[in-house]
Design a protein around this motif. Structure first.
Motif, PDB file in Angstrom:
ATOM      1  N   LYS A 180       0.796  -1.124  -0.098  1.00 51.39           N
ATOM      2  CA  LYS A 180       0.054  -0.046   0.221  1.00 51.39           C
ATOM      3  C   LYS A 180       0.846   1.225  -0.031  1.00 51.39           C
ATOM      4  N   ASN A 181       2.052   1.269   0.534  1.00 48.87           N
ATOM      5  CA  ASN A 181       2.932   2.188   0.702  1.00 48.87           C
ATOM      6  C   ASN A 181       4.349   2.147   0.225  1.00 48.87           C
ATOM      7  N   ALA A 182       4.574   1.531  -0.887  1.00 46.42           N
ATOM      8  CA  ALA A 182       5.824   1.246  -1.389  1.00 46.42           C
ATOM      9  C   ALA A 182       6.582   2.541  -1.729  1.00 46.42           C
ATOM     10  N   SER A 183       6.095   3.702  -1.484  1.00 42.95           N
ATOM     11  CA  SER A 183       7.013   4.848  -1.856  1.00 42.95           C
ATOM     12  C   SER A 183       7.809   5.344  -0.491  1.00 42.95           C
ATOM     13  N   VAL A 184       7.477   4.776   0.672  1.00 42.88           N
ATOM     14  CA  VAL A 184       8.503   5.071   1.799  1.00 42.88           C
ATOM     15  C   VAL A 184       9.886   4.347   1.576  1.00 42.88           C
ATOM     16  N   VAL A 185       9.795   3.133   0.841  1.00 36.06           N
ATOM     17  CA  VAL A 185      10.968   2.509   0.494  1.00 36.06           C
ATOM     18  C   VAL A 185      11.649   3.091  -0.465  1.00 36.06           C
ATOM     19  N   THR A 186      11.030   3.112  -1.786  1.00 36.54           N
ATOM     20  CA  THR A 186      11.583   3.843  -2.957  1.00 36.54           C
ATOM     21  C   THR A 186      11.935   5.076  -2.469  1.00 36.54           C
ATOM     22  N   ASP A 187      11.543   5.941  -1.958  1.00 41.10           N
ATOM     23  CA  ASP A 187      12.318   7.341  -1.562  1.00 41.10           C
ATOM     24  C   ASP A 187      13.611   6.999  -0.890  1.00 41.10           C
ATOM     25  N   ALA A 188      13.423   5.928   0.041  1.00 39.43           N
ATOM     26  CA  ALA A 188      14.662   5.788   0.864  1.00 39.43           C
ATOM     27  C   ALA A 188      15.795   5.330  -0.121  1.00 39.43           C
ATOM     28  N   VAL A 189      15.626   4.538  -1.066  1.00 36.48           N
ATOM     29  CA  VAL A 189      16.390   3.898  -1.997  1.00 36.48           C
ATOM     30  C   VAL A 189      16.800   4.892  -2.808  1.00 36.48           C
ATOM     31  N   MET A 190      16.140   5.737  -3.282  1.00 35.66           N
ATOM     32  CA  MET A 190      16.392   6.734  -4.214  1.00 35.66           C
ATOM     33  C   MET A 190      17.497   7.754  -3.628  1.00 35.66           C
ATOM     34  N   ASN A 191      17.159   8.067  -2.315  1.00 31.76           N
ATOM     35  CA  ASN A 191      18.113   8.949  -1.528  1.00 31.76           C
ATOM     36  C   ASN A 191      19.657   8.539  -1.848  1.00 31.76           C
ATOM     37  N   VAL A 192      19.816   7.190  -1.785  1.00 31.02           N
ATOM     38  CA  VAL A 192      21.178   6.625  -1.984  1.00 31.02           C
ATOM     39  C   VAL A 192      21.914   7.058  -3.492  1.00 31.02           C
ATOM     40  N   GLN A 246      31.723   6.569   5.154  1.00 29.71           N
ATOM     41  CA  GLN A 246      31.336   5.478   5.871  1.00 29.71           C
ATOM     42  C   GLN A 246      29.857   5.919   6.574  1.00 29.71           C
ATOM     43  N   ALA A 247      30.114   6.992   7.228  1.00 29.98           N
ATOM     44  CA  ALA A 247      29.060   7.581   8.058  1.00 29.98           C
ATOM     45  C   ALA A 247      27.734   7.821   7.064  1.00 29.98           C
ATOM     46  N   GLN A 248      28.019   8.319   5.917  1.00 29.76           N
ATOM     47  CA  GLN A 248      26.789   8.685   4.996  1.00 29.76           C
ATOM     48  C   GLN A 248      26.155   7.397   4.544  1.00 29.76           C
ATOM     49  N   MET A 249      26.866   6.308   4.207  1.00 22.22           N
ATOM     50  CA  MET A 249      26.325   5.014   3.663  1.00 22.22           C
ATOM     51  C   MET A 249      25.630   4.338   4.978  1.00 22.22           C
ATOM     52  N   ASP A 250      26.109   4.569   6.324  1.00 21.14           N
ATOM     53  CA  ASP A 250      25.588   3.710   7.614  1.00 21.14           C
ATOM     54  C   ASP A 250      24.421   4.635   7.738  1.00 21.14           C
ATOM     55  N   ALA A 251      24.109   5.833   7.379  1.00 19.59           N
ATOM     56  CA  ALA A 251      22.791   6.539   7.709  1.00 19.59           C
ATOM     57  C   ALA A 251      21.683   6.266   6.803  1.00 19.59           C
ATOM     58  N   GLN A 252      22.227   5.886   5.521  1.00 16.14           N
ATOM     59  CA  GLN A 252      21.221   5.590   4.462  1.00 16.14           C
ATOM     60  C   GLN A 252      20.778   3.979   4.592  1.00 16.14           C
ATOM     61  N   TYR A 253      21.640   3.279   5.050  1.00 14.52           N
ATOM     62  CA  TYR A 253      21.522   1.783   5.628  1.00 14.52           C
ATOM     63  C   TYR A 253      20.380   1.950   6.707  1.00 14.52           C
ATOM     64  N   ALA A 254      20.425   2.573   7.662  1.00 13.21           N
ATOM     65  CA  ALA A 254      19.631   2.868   8.769  1.00 13.21           C
ATOM     66  C   ALA A 254      17.896   3.270   8.177  1.00 13.21           C
ATOM     67  N   ALA A 255      18.109   4.104   7.385  1.00 13.69           N
ATOM     68  CA  ALA A 255      16.841   4.716   6.893  1.00 13.69           C
ATOM     69  C   ALA A 255      16.262   3.708   5.994  1.00 13.69           C
ATOM     70  N   ILE A 256      17.050   2.885   5.210  1.00 16.50           N
ATOM     71  CA  ILE A 256      16.189   2.056   4.303  1.00 16.50           C
ATOM     72  C   ILE A 256      15.546   0.826   5.285  1.00 16.50           C
ATOM     73  N   LYS A 257      16.260   0.289   6.099  1.00 17.74           N
ATOM     74  CA  LYS A 257      15.840  -0.487   7.171  1.00 17.74           C
ATOM     75  C   LYS A 257      14.547  -0.181   7.772  1.00 17.74           C
ATOM     76  N   GLU A 258      14.725   1.249   8.303  1.00 21.50           N
ATOM     77  CA  GLU A 258      13.223   1.853   8.827  1.00 21.50           C
ATOM     78  C   GLU A 258      12.104   1.786   7.972  1.00 21.50           C
ATOM     79  N   ALA A 259      12.370   2.195   6.662  1.00 22.65           N
ATOM     80  CA  ALA A 259      11.497   2.442   5.618  1.00 22.65           C
ATOM     81  C   ALA A 259      10.813   0.740   5.429  1.00 22.65           C
ATOM     82  N   VAL A 260      11.512  -0.034   5.222  1.00 20.34           N
ATOM     83  CA  VAL A 260      11.162  -1.537   4.948  1.00 20.34           C
ATOM     84  C   VAL A 260      10.271  -2.092   6.125  1.00 20.34           C
ATOM     85  N   SER A 261      10.576  -1.620   7.345  1.00 20.65           N
ATOM     86  CA  SER A 261       9.907  -2.190   8.640  1.00 20.65           C
ATOM     87  C   SER A 261       8.375  -1.533   8.565  1.00 20.65           C
TER      88      SER A 261
END
Ligand code: FER
Length: 612
Positions: A276-288, A301-316
């Motif tokens: 229903k809400n795929a955009s939360v994830v695609t937005d997070a992936v697009m950020n990368v 590395q810090a930037q990559m780690d922050a994006q990693y956390a954001a995608i995990k959060e969106a997927v959940s």
């Protein structure tokens, strides 16, 4: 709001396509990032060359171990200079018909172990369906080096072929990165395993490395570094060791874009139309990609780690659409369910006699799992019961071992029960061998010998061993099995609807119209099964069929067409993951092969749907 979502979904699909295209070009540019980082940062390479451990002619140290030096290679098919620090190891155990030769090297950094395989082989093939029959490297890994026979949560068993196709028999594919390059006289593979625990100098990890040498559709030979038995797939005690060394003070790992890369990759595999809400994830992936993290040489590395956390959060936060929720999805067994529970059940072994085809009887055995708290003196407490059949060439001890053992499925059952995922139940593992020795006839022994034996001894819902009492308790009885055990399950469905309400055929088709008929006679098989139900008088709400297999399972091509044909017969088989709406579903795991460690996970997924 509704309109906007719909519109957005359309753009989302397009974005995913774009993202995928961008992503396809990543590995090359990735190389630039890490290599650049390695050059710019002093200390990425060990600042002073560490003392070399001396090795023998096979490349092993005085204790017979592989030696891994500190360093972060870039996975791109090119053999970076950092690999020259590592001694080349030659497999000692080479089967006589192998025509390939190979060397292996190992490196490590703060996050991962890296393996390089250089294979000389003029005759390359990936024509076999079974991944282990293809020209490939097989990697067995025991991170905590506890040499358990069964694979634990720390253990891995994977394979990469020369075309860079990964198959995972044990462990999580998201921990693996690979690169493969075909060269003139063979191929080169680089594999990265993300480590779960912090590595350090002197640490020992269990490892076995194998090359599968294929010719056309056959495997003609294997080359193994440590194991001479070919049994590493089944016993981590057969592995050798790799010892970590060479990290000098202050030495740093190279950039780790791999964890983010793997997460982006697995996220891109999600089907946006399912949510229903795929955009939360695609937005997070697009950020990368907007931040150009996988291409920008200055990405940190810090930037990559922050994006990693954001995608995990969106997927959940993803929510399935109603239609998508009708499908039953594979869910991996959580790591903690593979560890010993504080409330363990017990295994008992029973003996009995069963008629054979020579007018005599055979002595047979079966095992019984009794849940924690089972009290033989408490006849008031009744238990549901699952009969579970092994695969071809296996026996009654395959699933649980015997009394005192605690194999994978037992731990999973113990934990599921202890956590309240399922009601305590009894699980029986008989064998199809001995007696009439035939999957097509096992149902006779099952009803005449096995059920009476087990259900008069233990507290099930059967009031007695009379056929009427066994029938009256059918809602509390299930039958399942793997491979030949699945073939047996379909026969049990055909002959024993009166006695069993639940069926769990795992990685095996119905052979009622011949071996492999689930594929060659899919429609006829489906019709046959449907006719069985119709003649029995049972209605769709009176039975359940929970099927499962993996996309890499050799039984997938047999079972899938049969299930598809059954889906068409909606007056008998009503497809739904919701047991209130339907009586039939089919789990397909993406990476699943024809092996119990996958099957045990299907059982984990299905158990909560039994006896509802
Ligand atoms: C299948 C059903 C049974 C299958 C294999 C088997 C490969 C069993 C084979 C054996 O035990 O020899 O669909 O697919």
């Amino acid at each position: 709001m509704k309109k906007r979502t719909k519109l957005f979904m359309k753009t989302t699909v397009t974005m995913l396509a774009v993202v995928s295209m961008v992503f396809a070009s990543v590995p090359g540019s990735m190389a630039g990032v890490s290599a650049a980082a390695a050059k710019d940062k002093p200390g990425v390479k060990p600042s002073s060359e560490p003392a070399k451990v001396s090795v023998d002619k096979n490349g092993l140290d005085s204790k017979g171990r592989m030696v891994a030096y500190f360093g972060s290679p870039v996975l791109d098919g090119n053999i970076d200079k950092v690999w020259s620090n590592a001694p080349a190891v030659s497999p000692k155990n080479v089967s006589s018909k192998a025509e390939a030769s190979a060397t292996f090297k190992a490196l490590w950094d703060d996050h991962a172990l890296y393996i390089l395989a250089v294979v000389k082989d003029k005759n390359l093939s990936v024509k076999a369906t079974a991944p282990y029959m293809q020209d490939s490297m097989e990697l067995f890994f025991d991170e905590n080096h506890d040499k358990t026979q069964d694979y634990g949560t720390d253990d891995m068993h994977i394979r990469v072929n020369y075309e860079n196709a990964l198959s995972v028999d044990n462990g999580n594919a998201e921990r693996i990165n690979t690169s493969a390059k075909k060269v003139q006289d063979g191929y080169v593979l680089e594999t990265r395993i993300a480590l779960k625990t912090k590595p350090e100098n002197g640490k020992m990890l269990g490892i076995e490395l194998q090359i599968n040498d294929a010719k056309e559709t056959e495997r003609v030979g294997t080359l193994n570094v440590f194991d001479s038995t070919g049994g590493a797939w089944n016993d981590t005690g057969k592995f050798g060791e790799v010892v970590l060394t060479g990290k000098t003070k202050g030495a740093e790992s190279g950039l780790n874009p791999y964890d983010l890369m793997n997460l982006v990759k697995s996220t891109l595999k999600l089907d946006p139309t399912m949510y229903k809400n795929a955009s939360v994830v695609t937005d997070a992936v697009m950020n990368v990609f907007n931040e150009n993290l996988l291409n920008d040489k200055k990405a940190t590395q810090a930037q990559m780690d922050a994006q990693y956390a954001a995608i995990k959060e969106a997927v959940s936060k993803l929510e399935l659409t109603e239609e998508a929720a009708n499908e039953k999805y594979f869910k991996a067994v959580p790591d903690q369910y593979r560890t010993e529970s504080t409330k363990p059940g017990t295994i008992e072994s029973l003996t009995y006699k069963a008629p054979n085809l020579k007018n005599g009887t055979d002595d047979k055995k079966l095992n019984v799992y009794l849940p924690y708290g089972y009290d033989p003196s408490d006849a008031n407490k009744k238990y549901n019961i699952l009969y579970l059949m092994h695969g071809g060439g296996e026996n009654e001890n395959l699933i649980f071992g015997g009394p005192g053992q605690s194999k994978e499925l037992k731990k999973i059952l113990d934990n599921m029960i202890a956590n309240g995922d399922i009601e305590p139940l009894i699980v029986v593992t008989p064998t199809v061998y001995g007696g009439k020795n035939d999957a097509a006839l096992f149902h006779e022994e099952l009803i005449n010998n096995v059920l009476p034996l087990v259900e008069t001894k233990y507290h099930t819902y059967a009031k007695s061993a009379s056929l009427d009492d066994l029938k009256a308790s059918r809602a509390h009885r299930a039958f399942g099995g793997f491979s030949m055990g699945s073939v047996t399950t379909w026969y049990t469905f055909i002959h024993c609807l009166d006695y069993f309400k639940y069926y769990m055929p795992l990685s095996g088709d119905s052979w009622v119209l011949g071996q492999g008929a689930g594929s060659t006679k899919a429609k006829e098989t489906a019709k046959y099964l449907s006719d069985v139900v119709k003649k029995s008088g049972y209605k769709p709400q009176d039975f359940y069929l929970f099927c499962a297999t993996g996309r890499l399972d050799i039984a997938y091509p047999n079972l899938k067409p049969q299930v598809d044909a059954m889906k068409q017969l909606t007056d008998t088989f009503i497809y739904s993951s919701d047991t209130k709406k339907g009586n039939f579903y089919f789990i397909v795991s993406d990476g699943g092969t024809h092996a119990w460690n996958w099957v045990n996970q299907y059982i984990y997924d299905i158990l909560p749907d039994l006896f509802k």
